[in-house]
Design a protein around this motif. Structure first.
Motif, mmCIF file in Angstrom:
data_model
loop_
_atom_site.group_PDB
_atom_site.id
_atom_site.type_symbol
_atom_site.label_atom_id
_atom_site.label_comp_id
_atom_site.label_asym_id
_atom_site.label_seq_id
_atom_site.Cartn_x
_atom_site.Cartn_y
_atom_site.Cartn_z
ATOM 1 N N THR A 96 0.819 -1.079 -0.226
ATOM 2 C CA THR A 96 0.111 0.309 -0.039
ATOM 3 C C THR A 96 0.529 0.946 -0.099
ATOM 4 N N GLU A 97 0.000 2.223 -0.168
ATOM 5 C CA GLU A 97 1.285 3.725 -0.504
ATOM 6 C C GLU A 97 0.330 4.672 0.730
ATOM 7 N N CYS A 98 1.585 5.233 1.010
ATOM 8 C CA CYS A 98 1.637 6.274 2.386
ATOM 9 C C CYS A 98 2.239 7.463 2.146
ATOM 10 N N MET A 99 2.049 8.217 3.121
ATOM 11 C CA MET A 99 2.649 9.710 3.304
ATOM 12 C C MET A 99 3.992 9.371 4.127
ATOM 13 N N ASP A 100 3.001 8.789 5.168
ATOM 14 C CA ASP A 100 4.256 8.363 5.918
ATOM 15 C C ASP A 100 5.074 7.193 5.957
ATOM 16 N N ARG A 101 6.195 6.741 7.178
ATOM 17 C CA ARG A 101 6.709 5.386 5.999
ATOM 18 C C ARG A 101 6.652 4.808 7.706
ATOM 19 N N ALA A 102 7.269 3.038 6.844
ATOM 20 C CA ALA A 102 7.154 2.123 8.422
ATOM 21 C C ALA A 102 8.711 2.095 8.730
ATOM 22 N N ARG A 193 3.900 17.460 -5.997
ATOM 23 C CA ARG A 193 3.438 16.716 -7.350
ATOM 24 C C ARG A 193 4.780 15.391 -7.802
ATOM 25 N N ILE A 194 4.163 15.153 -8.285
ATOM 26 C CA ILE A 194 5.720 14.154 -8.914
ATOM 27 C C ILE A 194 7.047 14.980 -9.126
ATOM 28 N N PRO A 195 6.802 16.167 -9.749
ATOM 29 C CA PRO A 195 8.023 16.671 -10.560
ATOM 30 C C PRO A 195 8.560 16.733 -8.763
ATOM 31 N N ASP A 196 8.478 17.425 -8.299
ATOM 32 C CA ASP A 196 9.054 17.704 -6.906
ATOM 33 C C ASP A 196 9.150 16.628 -6.054
ATOM 34 N N PHE A 197 8.425 15.176 -5.950
ATOM 35 C CA PHE A 197 8.703 14.275 -4.858
ATOM 36 C C PHE A 197 9.902 13.238 -6.072
ATOM 37 N N TYR A 198 10.015 13.718 -6.576
ATOM 38 C CA TYR A 198 10.321 12.944 -7.319
ATOM 39 C C TYR A 198 12.256 12.384 -6.996
ATOM 40 N N ASP A 199 12.685 13.262 -7.256
ATOM 41 C CA ASP A 199 13.709 13.390 -6.914
ATOM 42 C C ASP A 199 14.714 13.725 -4.864
ATOM 43 N N LYS A 200 13.557 13.437 -4.297
ATOM 44 C CA LYS A 200 13.715 13.253 -2.930
ATOM 45 C C LYS A 200 13.583 11.641 -2.666
ATOM 46 N N GLU A 201 14.162 11.505 -1.080
ATOM 47 C CA GLU A 201 13.953 10.405 -1.102
ATOM 48 C C GLU A 201 12.604 9.645 -0.727
ATOM 49 N N TYR A 202 12.206 10.699 0.249
ATOM 50 C CA TYR A 202 10.325 10.502 -0.174
ATOM 51 C C TYR A 202 9.564 11.442 0.301
ATOM 52 N N ILE A 203 8.291 11.077 0.270
ATOM 53 C CA ILE A 203 7.281 12.995 -0.338
ATOM 54 C C ILE A 203 7.333 13.266 0.717
ATOM 55 N N GLY A 204 7.875 14.395 0.684
ATOM 56 C CA GLY A 204 7.998 15.531 2.031
ATOM 57 C C GLY A 204 9.132 15.402 2.362
ATOM 58 N N SER A 205 10.266 15.174 2.127
ATOM 59 C CA SER A 205 11.471 15.054 2.314
ATOM 60 C C SER A 205 12.032 16.423 1.507
ATOM 61 N N SER A 206 13.363 16.405 2.501
ATOM 62 C CA SER A 206 14.521 18.133 2.082
ATOM 63 C C SER A 206 15.411 16.944 1.388
ATOM 64 N N ILE A 207 15.103 16.011 1.901
ATOM 65 C CA ILE A 207 17.168 15.188 1.382
ATOM 66 C C ILE A 207 16.534 14.155 0.160
ATOM 67 N N ALA A 208 17.484 14.778 -0.247
ATOM 68 C CA ALA A 208 17.860 14.234 -2.244
ATOM 69 C C ALA A 208 18.330 12.780 -2.451
ATOM 70 N N HIS A 209 17.088 12.479 -3.037
ATOM 71 C CA HIS A 209 17.620 11.306 -3.214
ATOM 72 C C HIS A 209 19.226 10.798 -4.073
ATOM 73 N N ASP A 210 19.896 9.806 -3.890
ATOM 74 C CA ASP A 210 21.247 9.277 -4.474
ATOM 75 C C ASP A 210 21.458 8.405 -5.817
ATOM 76 N N PHE A 211 21.055 9.327 -6.790
ATOM 77 C CA PHE A 211 20.665 8.744 -8.081
ATOM 78 C C PHE A 211 22.134 7.280 -8.564
ATOM 79 N N SER A 212 22.984 7.966 -7.848
ATOM 80 C CA SER A 212 24.519 7.445 -8.401
ATOM 81 C C SER A 212 24.486 6.012 -8.112
ATOM 82 N N SER A 213 23.412 5.658 -6.241
ATOM 83 C CA SER A 213 23.475 4.549 -6.190
ATOM 84 C C SER A 213 22.240 3.521 -6.559
ATOM 85 N N TRP A 214 22.033 4.080 -7.585
ATOM 86 C CA TRP A 214 20.828 2.690 -8.806
ATOM 87 C C TRP A 214 20.373 3.470 -10.100
ATOM 88 N N GLN A 215 20.996 2.763 -11.355
ATOM 89 C CA GLN A 215 20.025 3.957 -12.789
ATOM 90 C C GLN A 215 19.834 2.694 -12.944
#
Length: 327
Positions: A96-102, A193-215
């Motif tokens: 399931t999806e959720c704005m929160d994280r388990a 929005r989708i372009p806003d959260f795509y490069d983040k670790e999770y929705i609402g996060s300010s932490i940038a996802h490291d794209f070099s870790s998985w392509q």
């Protein structure tokens, strides 16, 4: 005998876009999870304390036999017991999806012999699916007349995205959230929005996802239905979608991008034709696939595709991919 490990251990493989909090694993995205192999008779998966408006649901596969577990919003332990003494494979997937994280803090195994075993590596082929409720499998296990969304009636493993990845035995990630759009969300808002959260670790996060870790090798973008619901100006959508595809390409320069549209609404068909023409000029590795719009007989909750419709969409996508993926 008993042994414990946390998520810093090499004996655990994570899949999907996950995030570590010290030695605990945070799971926010649907289709994300972890797997491990052990010798013993019992395994315990220990969830940390967290709060959420909705319950989370996980599929726990024991030697490829799937069970569904609801995880409440507090400390909880999922216990797998009564196994024969021997080697067992466990796979835990958030469905399931959720704005929160388990939060999962650790794994404990026991038995006359209790040993963790190095798991098989994840598949080498990598897929990434980006989108909204259609990609997440919103309400796909509901009856057509279901007037509300229930978390218990969503399962991404019966969604077209997961079924397609499974067909190709791909290591897949699902970066998606219901109600979100490219220029506007379903209610006209512009937060997360989708372009806003795509490069983040999770929705609402300010932490940038490291794209070099998985392509990924292939990226599937299925978005626009919520923009249509919000009555977004077609020109605003066109510009925003093109900008987003360019952003995705810049972050994943070697990936082949596949844009999907038309699943539930066909209003932007002409807009997507214009987008396709413009992006083809950019000389990107890109293809556009138009799904046949589903009928009311294929509805689950709130006009979304049910599991049968998702299976049909997966077959249609797989057929279209034969000219793109040669394997």
């Amino acid at each position: 005998m008993e042994k414990n490990i946390n998520f810093l251990s090499d004996y655990v493989l994570t899949f999907g876009r996950t995030f570590l909090k010290e030695s605990s694993l945070l799971l926010g995205w649907p289709g994300s999870g972890f797997c491990f192999t052990f010798e013993g008779t019992e395994a315990r998966i220990i969830f940390g304390k967290f709060k959420s408006e909705r319950h989370f649901y996980f599929n726990v596969s024991v030697d490829k036999q799937k069970q569904t577990h609801c995880v409440c919003t507090d400390d909880q332990i999922v216990i797998i017991r009564g196994l024969s003494q021997g080697v067992h494979q466990i796979r835990v997937t958030k469905v399931t999806e959720c704005m929160d994280r388990a939060e999962i803090s650790g794994i404990t195994i026991s038995g006359n012999v209790a040993e963790f075993i190095t798991p098989d590596p994840l598949p080498s082929l990598k897929f990434e699916f980006i989108g909204d409720s259609l990609t997440a499998g919103f309400g796909n296990m509901s009856e057509p007349d279901a007037g509300i969304y229930r978390a218990s009636e969503q399962d991404i493993t019966f969604g077209y995205s997961y079924l397609t990845a499974s067909f190709y035995n791909a290591d897949a990630r699902y970066i998606c959230c219901s109600g979100k759009g490219i220029f506007n969300n379903w209610d006209g808002s512009k937060e997360n929005r989708i372009p806003d959260f795509y490069d983040k670790e999770y929705i609402g996060s300010s932490i940038a996802h490291d794209f070099s870790s998985w392509q990924p090798d292939y990226i599937f973008i299925n978005a626009g239905s919520n923009d249509i619901t919000a009555k977004t100006d077609p020109e605003d959508f066109r510009k925003a979608f093109i900008d987003f595809v360019k952003k995705v390409h810049a972050l994943n320069p070697l990936a082949f991008i596949i844009c999907i549209h038309g699943t539930t609404k066909d209003t932007f068909s002409d807009v997507f034709s214009t987008i396709q023409d413009e992006l083809k000029k950019e000389k990107l590795k890109i293809e556009f696939i138009k799904f046949k719009t589903i009928s009311p007989t294929q509805y689950g909750a709130l006009g979304h595709p049910n599991s049968n419709a998702h299976a049909h969409l997966a077959r249609s996508l797989i057929k279209s991919l034969k000219k793109i993926i040669h394997r």
